[in-house]
Design a protein around this motif. Structure first.
Motif, short mmCIF file in Angstrom:
data_model
loop_
_atom_site.label_atom_id
_atom_site.label_comp_id
_atom_site.label_asym_id
_atom_site.label_seq_id
_atom_site.Cartn_x
_atom_site.Cartn_y
_atom_site.Cartn_z
N GLY A 104 57.79 -30.30 -9.37
CA GLY A 104 57.15 -29.46 -10.38
C GLY A 104 57.75 -28.06 -10.40
O GLY A 104 58.01 -27.50 -11.48
N MET A 105 57.97 -27.49 -9.23
CA MET A 105 58.61 -26.18 -9.15
C MET A 105 60.02 -26.22 -9.75
O MET A 105 60.44 -25.31 -10.48
CB MET A 105 58.69 -25.73 -7.69
N ALA A 106 60.75 -27.29 -9.44
CA ALA A 106 62.13 -27.40 -9.91
C ALA A 106 62.19 -27.53 -11.43
O ALA A 106 63.04 -26.91 -12.08
CB ALA A 106 62.81 -28.60 -9.25
N ILE A 107 61.30 -28.32 -12.01
CA ILE A 107 61.33 -28.50 -13.47
C ILE A 107 60.91 -27.21 -14.16
O ILE A 107 61.39 -26.87 -15.24
CB ILE A 107 60.44 -29.69 -13.90
N PHE A 108 60.01 -26.44 -13.54
CA PHE A 108 59.61 -25.13 -14.09
C PHE A 108 60.83 -24.20 -14.15
O PHE A 108 61.11 -23.59 -15.18
CB PHE A 108 58.50 -24.54 -13.22
N ALA B 49 51.56 -36.27 -3.55
CA ALA B 49 51.40 -34.86 -3.93
C ALA B 49 52.51 -34.01 -3.33
O ALA B 49 53.00 -33.07 -3.97
CB ALA B 49 50.04 -34.36 -3.48
N MET B 50 52.94 -34.36 -2.11
CA MET B 50 53.98 -33.58 -1.45
C MET B 50 55.32 -33.69 -2.18
O MET B 50 56.10 -32.75 -2.23
CB MET B 50 54.14 -34.08 -0.01
N VAL B 51 55.57 -34.84 -2.79
CA VAL B 51 56.80 -35.03 -3.56
C VAL B 51 56.67 -34.37 -4.93
O VAL B 51 57.63 -33.77 -5.44
CB VAL B 51 57.11 -36.53 -3.72
N MET B 52 55.49 -34.45 -5.53
CA MET B 52 55.27 -33.87 -6.85
C MET B 52 55.44 -32.34 -6.84
O MET B 52 55.92 -31.76 -7.82
CB MET B 52 53.87 -34.22 -7.36
N LEU B 53 55.06 -31.71 -5.74
CA LEU B 53 55.06 -30.26 -5.66
C LEU B 53 56.46 -29.65 -5.87
O LEU B 53 56.65 -28.83 -6.79
CB LEU B 53 54.45 -29.81 -4.34
N PRO B 54 57.46 -29.99 -5.06
CA PRO B 54 58.78 -29.37 -5.28
C PRO B 54 59.41 -29.78 -6.60
O PRO B 54 60.13 -28.98 -7.22
CB PRO B 54 59.61 -29.87 -4.09
N VAL C 92 62.47 -16.38 -11.82
CA VAL C 92 61.78 -17.64 -11.49
C VAL C 92 62.65 -18.49 -10.57
O VAL C 92 62.16 -19.04 -9.58
CB VAL C 92 61.45 -18.42 -12.79
N ILE C 93 63.95 -18.58 -10.88
CA ILE C 93 64.85 -19.40 -10.06
C ILE C 93 64.92 -18.88 -8.64
O ILE C 93 64.89 -19.66 -7.67
CB ILE C 93 66.24 -19.45 -10.71
N ILE C 94 64.99 -17.56 -8.47
CA ILE C 94 65.06 -16.98 -7.13
C ILE C 94 63.80 -17.28 -6.33
O ILE C 94 63.85 -17.70 -5.17
CB ILE C 94 65.30 -15.46 -7.22
N VAL C 95 62.63 -17.07 -6.96
CA VAL C 95 61.36 -17.32 -6.27
C VAL C 95 61.23 -18.80 -5.92
O VAL C 95 60.81 -19.16 -4.80
CB VAL C 95 60.17 -16.86 -7.14
N VAL C 96 61.57 -19.68 -6.85
CA VAL C 96 61.46 -21.12 -6.59
C VAL C 96 62.41 -21.54 -5.48
O VAL C 96 62.05 -22.34 -4.60
CB VAL C 96 61.73 -21.92 -7.88
N MET C 97 63.62 -20.99 -5.46
CA MET C 97 64.57 -21.34 -4.40
C MET C 97 64.07 -20.86 -3.04
O MET C 97 64.19 -21.59 -2.04
CB MET C 97 65.94 -20.71 -4.70
N CYS C 98 63.49 -19.68 -3.00
CA CYS C 98 62.90 -19.19 -1.74
C CYS C 98 61.76 -20.09 -1.29
O CYS C 98 61.62 -20.41 -0.10
CB CYS C 98 62.43 -17.75 -1.90
N PHE C 99 60.96 -20.49 -2.24
CA PHE C 99 59.84 -21.39 -1.95
C PHE C 99 60.37 -22.72 -1.40
O PHE C 99 59.84 -23.26 -0.42
CB PHE C 99 59.02 -21.63 -3.22
N MET C 100 61.43 -23.24 -2.02
CA MET C 100 62.00 -24.51 -1.59
C MET C 100 62.59 -24.40 -0.18
O MET C 100 62.40 -25.29 0.66
CB MET C 100 63.11 -24.94 -2.56
N LEU C 101 63.29 -23.31 0.09
CA LEU C 101 63.89 -23.13 1.41
C LEU C 101 62.81 -23.02 2.49
O LEU C 101 62.94 -23.60 3.57
CB LEU C 101 64.78 -21.88 1.42
N PHE D 15 50.71 -21.13 -10.29
CA PHE D 15 51.97 -20.46 -9.94
C PHE D 15 52.71 -20.01 -11.21
O PHE D 15 53.25 -18.91 -11.28
CB PHE D 15 52.82 -21.42 -9.12
N ILE D 16 52.72 -20.86 -12.22
CA ILE D 16 53.39 -20.52 -13.48
C ILE D 16 52.68 -19.40 -14.21
O ILE D 16 53.31 -18.46 -14.71
CB ILE D 16 53.50 -21.78 -14.37
N ILE D 17 51.34 -19.48 -14.25
CA ILE D 17 50.56 -18.44 -14.93
C ILE D 17 50.81 -17.08 -14.29
O ILE D 17 50.85 -16.05 -14.98
CB ILE D 17 49.06 -18.79 -14.88
N PHE D 18 51.01 -17.06 -12.98
CA PHE D 18 51.25 -15.80 -12.28
C PHE D 18 52.49 -15.09 -12.84
O PHE D 18 52.54 -13.86 -12.89
CB PHE D 18 51.42 -16.06 -10.78
#
Length: 492
Positions: free
Chosen positions: A281-285, A274-279, A294-303, A240-243
């Motif tokens: 990881g996105m948040a720390i990114f 793994a389910m806890v690590m995923l969000p 990045v913040i907008i995409v991550v927030m959409c992903f979180m929602l 996701f980060i490489i993208f």
């Protein structure tokens, strides 16, 4: 010399020698059994790996990742359960470290991560003298289990010189992760192959651990669904980060497909860690980069993830949503009660009960003791039991320093390519820090052990360069560009 070589190849001598060698191997196999075949394969493998590792050090990372991903699969596929996976990986680490030493590429011990890792290893050696230890054999075996964890730092540091080498590392990692994720999806939708089902049903306790919530947890190449889930979560976030940083279309497509497949297959592992690590990881990114897109995409992903997890669900999604149940989850309550029980023992023993005193080795070598039969269910709890609160404090301090070191490297780095490498390293390292709480990560997974210190090796290598002396950076991992051949300065 060339004429002699072709004369020998075209003569009858070589076929005769090969026939004699085969007959000899058959004779020895009849006398000593399959151990001869394993020995011959081991010798051939050692010579091949030694040659390629010495000649092409950049492929060392691929050897380690490939072995950690694929050896468990081949063991299940061909019924080679007598092969010790840990010892095989440790032997591979020794071979690679030997070739790096002969090449004069070994280094990193004078970097901050190298120094801190050496401090931790020194403390572990002192634990072998712990008077409270019930088994010296278990202590030696536990210390040997740290070999891949420590070796990965020096292997990555010594094998990585250019951006092309880092590019190869991520290509190998994502390719193996993609194949692993696709095989997990195959297990879910097409069913387990015969050899996988035979392994899963070979033991009643094993099958009971795999079959939970009315579903059979998928494990792909690995022996543990938890390992599979954590590897998929980390690989998916890294892709996701490489993208975001990659500009070449084919690599963006590879990272996007890898991300989708890994996160999709993760759902069927039943790994709530793994389910806890995923969000997280996105948040720390998003927190490290503070980039608006990045913040907008991550927030959409979180929602979207929140809506799926806390909305009406069933099957695999419902199982994964229980990761956020907190104290309402029975298994979490069991872990919390166990931790409450062991807390007094840890306080009363500042240096712990010795390496290998709990967990698998404790059950094997100290089965009649309370500590030996205690289920730590956490790398932190295990460290606290084995090395005491002194060791746990030391480990947490070193971890905090290393994460701060990585953040400082990120803000010192101006090259966008190297920055993307640092972001991935920091994100993976943070996700691993979180994953150590609910899982004995270093025991269940060679892949995760390798990735944990491999990220530190990348951070140390990047920190060793002189930013002001680099050419004008480009925005992608383009192997044909001039900047890909810029060699990192060795900080050691």
């Amino acid at each position: 010399m060339s004429t002699r070589f072709y004369t020998l190849k075209d003569s009858w001598i070589v076929p005769c020698l090969l026939i004699l060698a085969n007959v000899g191997l058959l004779f020895l196999t009849n006398l000593f059994g399959i151990v001869i075949n394993v020995l011959v394969i081991g010798i051939i493998g050692f010579i091949s790996i030694f040659y390629f590792s010495y000649k092409y050090p950049r492929y060392n990372i691929f050897f380690l990742l490939g072995a950690a991903f694929l050896i468990p699969f081949f063991i299940k596929a061909f019924g080679l359960f007598g092969i010790p996976v840990g010892e095989a990986i440790q032997g591979l680490c020794f071979v690679i470290l030997l070739t790096l030493t002969l090449n004069g590429r070994i280094g990193g011990i004078k970097t901050l991560p190298g120094i801190l890792l050496c401090i931790w290893v020194f403390y572990l050696f002192l634990e072998l003298l712990n008077p409270s230890a019930t088994s010296r054999v278990a202590g030696a075996l536990a210390l040997r289990g740290y070999i891949p964890l420590i070796s990965a730092f020096f292997i990555v540091y010594g094998s990585t010189e250019t951006k092309s080498d880092v590019h190869l590392f991520y290509i190998a990692w994502f390719s193996l992760g993609l194949i692993c994720g696709m095989y997990g999806l195959y297990q879910e939708f097409a069913g387990l192959p015969g050899f996988d089902y035979a392994w899963a049903s070979s033991d009643e306790n094993l099958y009971g651990a795999l079959f939970t919530w009315g579903r059979l947890r998928k494990f792909s190449f690995f022996f543990s669904p938890s390992e599979f889930g954590m590897v998929m979560a980390i690989t998916g976030v890294a892709a996701f980060i490489i993208f975001f940083y990659e500009t070449k279309l084919r690599l963006r497509i590879l990272s996007a497909v890898t991300c989708v497949v890994c996160l999709w297959s993760m759902l069927y592992t039943g790994s709530r860690t793994a389910m806890v690590m995923l969000p997280l990881g996105m948040a720390i990114f998003a927190g490290i980069t503070l980039n608006r897109k990045v913040i907008i995409v991550v927030m959409c992903f979180m929602l979207a993830g929140t809506a799926v997890m806390f909305g009406p669900s069933s099957g695999a999604v419902y199982v994964m949503s229980t990761a956020f149940s907190g104290t309402d989850d029975p298994s979490m309550n069991v872990r919390l009660r166990n931790q409450q029980t062991i807390r007094a023992y840890i306080r009363a023993n500042p240096i712990g009960f010795g390496l290998g005193s709990t967990g698998y080795l404790g059950m094997k070598y100290s089965p009649h003791t309370f500590i030996g039969s205690f289920p730590p269910d956490s790398e932190y709890v295990k460290i606290g039991i084995e090395t005491g609160w002194v060791g746990l404090l030391l480990w947490c301090t070193l971890t905090a320093i290393l994460f701060g070191y990585g953040v400082s490297v990120y803000f010192k780095t101006r090259d966008p390519v190297w920055r993307s490498v640092v972001v991935i390293a920091l994100t993976v390292f943070f996700m691993m820090i979180v994953g150590l709480y609910p899982q004995e990560v270093f025991f269940i997974s060679q892949v995760l052990s390798f990735l944990y210190t491999a990220m530190l090796g990348l951070l140390a290598k990047i920190n060793g360069r002189v930013t002001a002396q680099e050419p004008k950076p480009k925005d992608s991992f383009d192997e044909t560009s001039e900047i890909d051949d810029v060699v990192l300065h060795d900080a050691s």
